[in-house]
Design a protein around this motif. Structure first.
Motif, PDB file in Angstrom:
ATOM      1  N   PHE A  45       6.080 -13.393  38.473  1.00 46.88           N
ATOM      2  CA  PHE A  45       7.276 -14.074  37.946  1.00 46.88           C
ATOM      3  C   PHE A  45       7.108 -14.366  36.456  1.00 46.88           C
ATOM      4  N   ILE A  46       5.961 -14.880  36.073  1.00 50.86           N
ATOM      5  CA  ILE A  46       5.744 -15.301  34.683  1.00 50.86           C
ATOM      6  C   ILE A  46       5.785 -14.115  33.731  1.00 50.86           C
ATOM      7  N   LEU A  47       5.086 -13.033  34.079  1.00 49.98           N
ATOM      8  CA  LEU A  47       5.033 -11.880  33.186  1.00 49.98           C
ATOM      9  C   LEU A  47       6.408 -11.223  33.054  1.00 49.98           C
ATOM     10  N   ASN A  48       7.137 -11.149  34.147  1.00 51.26           N
ATOM     11  CA  ASN A  48       8.499 -10.624  34.066  1.00 51.26           C
ATOM     12  C   ASN A  48       9.392 -11.519  33.213  1.00 51.26           C
ATOM     13  N   TRP A  49       9.158 -12.814  33.302  1.00 55.47           N
ATOM     14  CA  TRP A  49       9.937 -13.769  32.501  1.00 55.47           C
ATOM     15  C   TRP A  49       9.670 -13.567  31.012  1.00 55.47           C
ATOM     16  N   PHE A  50       8.393 -13.359  30.654  1.00 56.48           N
ATOM     17  CA  PHE A  50       8.069 -13.080  29.247  1.00 56.48           C
ATOM     18  C   PHE A  50       8.829 -11.851  28.753  1.00 56.48           C
ATOM     19  N   CYS A  63      -6.709 -10.465  32.874  1.00 55.97           N
ATOM     20  CA  CYS A  63      -5.900  -9.273  33.139  1.00 55.97           C
ATOM     21  C   CYS A  63      -6.586  -8.316  34.105  1.00 55.97           C
ATOM     22  N   VAL A  64      -7.887  -8.463  34.283  1.00 55.94           N
ATOM     23  CA  VAL A  64      -8.624  -7.580  35.188  1.00 55.94           C
ATOM     24  C   VAL A  64      -8.684  -8.178  36.591  1.00 55.94           C
ATOM     25  N   TRP A  65      -8.994  -9.466  36.653  1.00 57.44           N
ATOM     26  CA  TRP A  65      -9.079 -10.101  37.965  1.00 57.44           C
ATOM     27  C   TRP A  65      -8.881 -11.605  37.845  1.00 57.44           C
ATOM     28  N   TYR A  66      -8.415 -12.188  38.939  1.00 54.72           N
ATOM     29  CA  TYR A  66      -8.001 -13.591  38.960  1.00 54.72           C
ATOM     30  C   TYR A  66      -9.163 -14.544  38.699  1.00 54.72           C
ATOM     31  N   GLU A  67     -10.339 -14.235  39.224  1.00 54.02           N
ATOM     32  CA  GLU A  67     -11.476 -15.139  39.057  1.00 54.02           C
ATOM     33  C   GLU A  67     -12.138 -14.899  37.702  1.00 54.02           C
ATOM     34  N   THR A  68     -12.417 -15.981  37.037  1.00 53.93           N
ATOM     35  CA  THR A  68     -12.935 -15.919  35.677  1.00 53.93           C
ATOM     36  C   THR A  68     -14.229 -15.125  35.584  1.00 53.93           C
ATOM     37  N   HIS A  69     -14.262 -14.227  34.608  1.00 51.22           N
ATOM     38  CA  HIS A  69     -15.515 -13.553  34.237  1.00 51.22           C
ATOM     39  C   HIS A  69     -16.141 -12.699  35.333  1.00 51.22           C
ATOM     40  N   PHE A  70     -15.359 -12.273  36.347  1.00 53.15           N
ATOM     41  CA  PHE A  70     -15.872 -11.396  37.402  1.00 53.15           C
ATOM     42  C   PHE A  70     -16.941 -12.055  38.278  1.00 53.15           C
ATOM     43  N   ILE A  71     -16.924 -13.374  38.360  1.00 54.30           N
ATOM     44  CA  ILE A  71     -17.897 -14.082  39.192  1.00 54.30           C
ATOM     45  C   ILE A  71     -17.232 -14.500  40.494  1.00 54.30           C
ATOM     46  N   GLN A 128      -3.244  -4.674  43.783  1.00 50.67           N
ATOM     47  CA  GLN A 128      -1.968  -5.362  43.566  1.00 50.67           C
ATOM     48  C   GLN A 128      -1.981  -6.122  42.237  1.00 50.67           C
ATOM     49  N   TRP A 129      -3.097  -6.768  41.958  1.00 43.97           N
ATOM     50  CA  TRP A 129      -3.245  -7.504  40.698  1.00 43.97           C
ATOM     51  C   TRP A 129      -3.167  -6.542  39.511  1.00 43.97           C
ATOM     52  N   HIS A 130      -3.850  -5.415  39.642  1.00 46.69           N
ATOM     53  CA  HIS A 130      -3.882  -4.411  38.581  1.00 46.69           C
ATOM     54  C   HIS A 130      -2.477  -3.867  38.306  1.00 46.69           C
ATOM     55  N   LYS A 131      -1.665  -3.673  39.337  1.00 40.41           N
ATOM     56  CA  LYS A 131      -0.314  -3.143  39.155  1.00 40.41           C
ATOM     57  C   LYS A 131       0.584  -4.134  38.416  1.00 40.41           C
ATOM     58  N   ILE A 132       0.424  -5.428  38.724  1.00 38.17           N
ATOM     59  CA  ILE A 132       1.215  -6.452  38.027  1.00 38.17           C
ATOM     60  C   ILE A 132       0.996  -6.353  36.518  1.00 38.17           C
ATOM     61  N   TRP A 133      -0.271  -6.224  36.126  1.00 33.64           N
ATOM     62  CA  TRP A 133      -0.599  -6.146  34.703  1.00 33.64           C
ATOM     63  C   TRP A 133      -0.241  -4.783  34.113  1.00 33.64           C
ATOM     64  N   SER A 134      -0.393  -3.740  34.890  1.00 37.63           N
ATOM     65  CA  SER A 134      -0.031  -2.400  34.412  1.00 37.63           C
ATOM     66  C   SER A 134       1.460  -2.293  34.117  1.00 37.63           C
ATOM     67  N   ASP A 135       2.270  -3.039  34.884  1.00 39.42           N
ATOM     68  CA  ASP A 135       3.716  -3.061  34.640  1.00 39.42           C
ATOM     69  C   ASP A 135       4.072  -3.904  33.413  1.00 39.42           C
ATOM     70  N   ILE A 158     -14.590  -3.157  27.862  1.00 42.17           N
ATOM     71  CA  ILE A 158     -14.398  -3.587  29.244  1.00 42.17           C
ATOM     72  C   ILE A 158     -12.927  -3.457  29.637  1.00 42.17           C
ATOM     73  N   PHE A 159     -12.036  -3.923  28.770  1.00 44.05           N
ATOM     74  CA  PHE A 159     -10.599  -3.791  29.029  1.00 44.05           C
ATOM     75  C   PHE A 159     -10.225  -2.320  29.203  1.00 44.05           C
ATOM     76  N   SER A 160     -10.704  -1.473  28.304  1.00 40.12           N
ATOM     77  CA  SER A 160     -10.338  -0.056  28.314  1.00 40.12           C
ATOM     78  C   SER A 160     -10.881   0.666  29.538  1.00 40.12           C
ATOM     79  N   ASP A 161     -11.952   0.158  30.119  1.00 43.51           N
ATOM     80  CA  ASP A 161     -12.496   0.744  31.334  1.00 43.51           C
ATOM     81  C   ASP A 161     -11.515   0.585  32.497  1.00 43.51           C
ATOM     82  N   PHE A 162     -10.782  -0.531  32.502  1.00 39.30           N
ATOM     83  CA  PHE A 162      -9.814  -0.797  33.563  1.00 39.30           C
ATOM     84  C   PHE A 162      -8.404  -0.330  33.206  1.00 39.30           C
ATOM     85  N   TYR A 163      -8.090  -0.316  31.901  1.00 45.74           N
ATOM     86  CA  TYR A 163      -6.758   0.076  31.446  1.00 45.74           C
ATOM     87  C   TYR A 163      -6.868   1.087  30.300  1.00 45.74           C
TER      88      TYR A 163
END
Length: 256
Positions: free
Chosen positions: A8-13, A29-37, A64-71, A89-94
């Motif tokens: 909702f928030i990203l679409n609102w932006f 942007c990669v995952w919900y939990e901070t720092h991959f822990i 699902q998380w990755h698709k939200i950010w990819s959109d 690190i970002f470029s490895d995922f996107y």
């Protein structure tokens, strides 16, 4: 943000139709939990891709998380990374958005302390920063303090650390919060000759490591993120090869 969905928030932006700049902080942007822990352990990319977590009361997969950010990311004009490692690190995922990433380190103009010209010859370990949780190395510190208890060297912890990670012995000292503008004086007065930076997550910039490098004290850290990027190119820096106590001690001693 935790009371409504990220979708909702990203679409609102996007709906505001204004320029969007995204800063890569904690790799949200990669995952919900901070720092991959997760469960006090660092997750590899393969681990992350199999992850399922509860988010705003419902389960969400990594995909699902990755698709939200990819959109969302196609609508972002500039993506700021605070270190080259963050961009990688970002470029490895996107990889499709890599060209949008601009590496812009934070300013260090706020550092007003001096430099240490000469350290004491005796081996003495310092640990600095807010060490809350596994991501910042609380468990690493605890195991190393247990290993170092009553040894013939001193350890000074400057900053805050979880009480559950404290170990008490005559050679272990908890000094509390410190003034970064007095960092050189603190290191000199306590006789610190090498510093452990215990974070087990990839920092996006690491002010603490930057401050310690400015002062000129030897540092050892793990091979992760911005801290490793800085320490590996620092003449008094050592990369710790594994999280066992002997490796940590040897790297600290080599830096010293």
């Amino acid at each position: 943000e935790s009371y409504m969905s990220l979708h909702f928030i990203l679409n609102w932006f996007v709906s505001l139709n204004v320029p969007i700049v995204y800063d890569i902080h904690d790799y949200h942007c990669v995952w919900y939990e901070t720092h991959f822990i997760h469960d006090e352990k660092y997750l590899t990319k393969a681990d992350l891709e199999k992850s399922v977590l509860k988010y705003v009361g419902t389960k969400i997969t990594f995909q699902q998380w990755h698709k939200i950010w990819s959109d969302f990311l196609p609508h972002v004009e500039v993506i700021n990374a605070f270190s080259q490692s963050s961009k990688e690190i970002f470029s490895d995922f996107y990889p499709e958005f890599s060209e949008k990433v601009k590496v812009t380190p934070h300013s260090l103009d706020y550092i007003k302390c001096g430099k240490v010209d000469k350290l004491l010859q005796k081996f003495c370990v310092g640990i600095f920063g807010l060490i809350y949780g596994a991501d910042k190395g609380c468990n690493i510190v605890k195991q190393f303090l247990e290993y170092s208890k009553n040894k013939d060297y001193q350890i000074f912890i400057n900053g805050d650390i979880n009480n559950s990670c404290k170990v008490y012995a005559e050679n272990i000292h908890y000094m509390g919060r410190y003034d970064v503008n007095k960092l050189d004086k603190i290191i000199t007065e306590q006789g610190i000759s090498t510093v452990l930076f215990p974070s087990i997550c990839p920092e996006t910039f690491s002010y603490t490591v930057s401050e310690l490098i400015h002062v000129g004290v030897p540092i050892a850290c793990f091979n992760l993120g911005a801290q490793a990027e800085k320490v590996s190119s620092y003449k008094f820096g050592e990369i710790i090869s594994s999280d066992n106590n002997e490796s940590i001690f040897n790297s600290l001693y080599n830096a010293y």
